[in-house]
Design a protein around this motif. Sequence first.
Motif, PDB file in Angstrom:
ATOM      1  N   LYS A 152      -3.748  37.568 -24.284  1.00 20.50           N
ATOM      2  CA  LYS A 152      -3.099  36.406 -23.682  1.00 20.50           C
ATOM      3  C   LYS A 152      -2.447  35.530 -24.747  1.00 20.50           C
ATOM      4  O   LYS A 152      -1.309  35.058 -24.582  1.00 20.50           O
ATOM      5  N   VAL A 153      -3.145  35.333 -25.860  1.00 19.14           N
ATOM      6  CA  VAL A 153      -2.610  34.496 -26.922  1.00 19.14           C
ATOM      7  C   VAL A 153      -1.474  35.208 -27.657  1.00 19.14           C
ATOM      8  O   VAL A 153      -0.415  34.639 -27.904  1.00 19.14           O
ATOM      9  N   LEU A 154      -1.696  36.491 -27.993  1.00 11.67           N
ATOM     10  CA  LEU A 154      -0.670  37.236 -28.714  1.00 11.67           C
ATOM     11  C   LEU A 154       0.593  37.408 -27.885  1.00 11.67           C
ATOM     12  O   LEU A 154       1.704  37.449 -28.424  1.00 11.67           O
ATOM     13  N   ARG A 155       0.444  37.514 -26.589  1.00 13.71           N
ATOM     14  CA  ARG A 155       1.606  37.754 -25.737  1.00 13.71           C
ATOM     15  C   ARG A 155       2.510  36.532 -25.628  1.00 13.71           C
ATOM     16  O   ARG A 155       3.663  36.638 -25.195  1.00 13.71           O
ATOM     17  N   LYS A 156       2.009  35.358 -26.005  1.00 12.60           N
ATOM     18  CA  LYS A 156       2.839  34.160 -25.932  1.00 12.60           C
ATOM     19  C   LYS A 156       4.118  34.328 -26.752  1.00 12.60           C
ATOM     20  O   LYS A 156       5.199  33.909 -26.336  1.00 12.60           O
ATOM     21  N   SER A 157       4.000  34.932 -27.935  1.00 12.90           N
ATOM     22  CA  SER A 157       5.179  35.128 -28.774  1.00 12.90           C
ATOM     23  C   SER A 157       6.159  36.082 -28.109  1.00 12.90           C
ATOM     24  O   SER A 157       7.377  35.871 -28.152  1.00 12.90           O
TER      25      SER A 157
END
Length: 305
Positions: A152-157
């Motif tokens: 979820k966090v990595l996909r923000k980029s």
Amino acid sequence: MHKGKSVKIYNVDEGVMKIKNAMCCRKVLIVLDNVDNPEQFKSIIGEQEWLSSRSKIIITTQFKSLLTKGRWKLHIEPLNANESRKLFALHAFGQEDHPENFNEHCECVLRFCDGLPLALCVLGSFLGCRSTDEWKSEIEELQEIPGSQIQKVLRKSYDSLQNDRHKEIFLHIIFFFIGWDKDVVLKILDGCGFKTNSGVQSLMDRCLIEINESNKLTMHQLVRNMGIAVVLQESPDEPGNPSRIWNHKEAFRVLTEKTGTQTIKGLILDMHMLREEKHVRPISNYGNHIYENSVEESMLGCEDN
């Protein structure tokens, strides 16, 4: 807030003046977290001539291009082995080292996280309350696809990419071009209708890919796993119909049985394995372009602009 009271600000210029008046000539620490717009940085900090020389400013951003001038730019390196071990143990066990009976499992996690603080913190908190048997099971699963919190966090980029073609370039690189020379990849993808140079720069700006000292395309394994998850989630109702095929046997089956659909945007073959197949049928008429790089051949369906 000013002395416990809310302060209304009606426009950017007024806000800038209030900030200057509040901090001018004072020693202050300013933290700007998750800055994603150059105007945010410029409006709040400006030329910094009004700040005390003793003040410090810390800025976090996913976009390297915001901090390309002067003293602002600082690339944070991954944690070393000792730092990784301490950070992980603190989150998993509440101390700077792990119990001996968790040694093998912890080493697996540390290799998996590869110095990424986010992964170490999330996985430490996730695994800390579990038994050794549960650790083994979870680690085996994590090695396939990272935990949902990390994704979820990595996909923000990735989601922040406003240009869909840049997203396509990112996914093509993940499945077909990791370890390739950047200039070769630019030529291949440009030939498929992509404006690849700006796309690659955008991906680098968000730290989704890196160019190493040998001019090769690289990325953190967790970022690559995130991209794989993106493709697997593209067609949840048709899990056997991904946009990119990276398994040799599946690619060979699709080509020989002619079961490919318009959904497929690229596939990869290990030609050494292909030559070992007993029943090889012609595949040269499938797709638009084939590019060879020693052992592997990638096949990308080119798109019209």
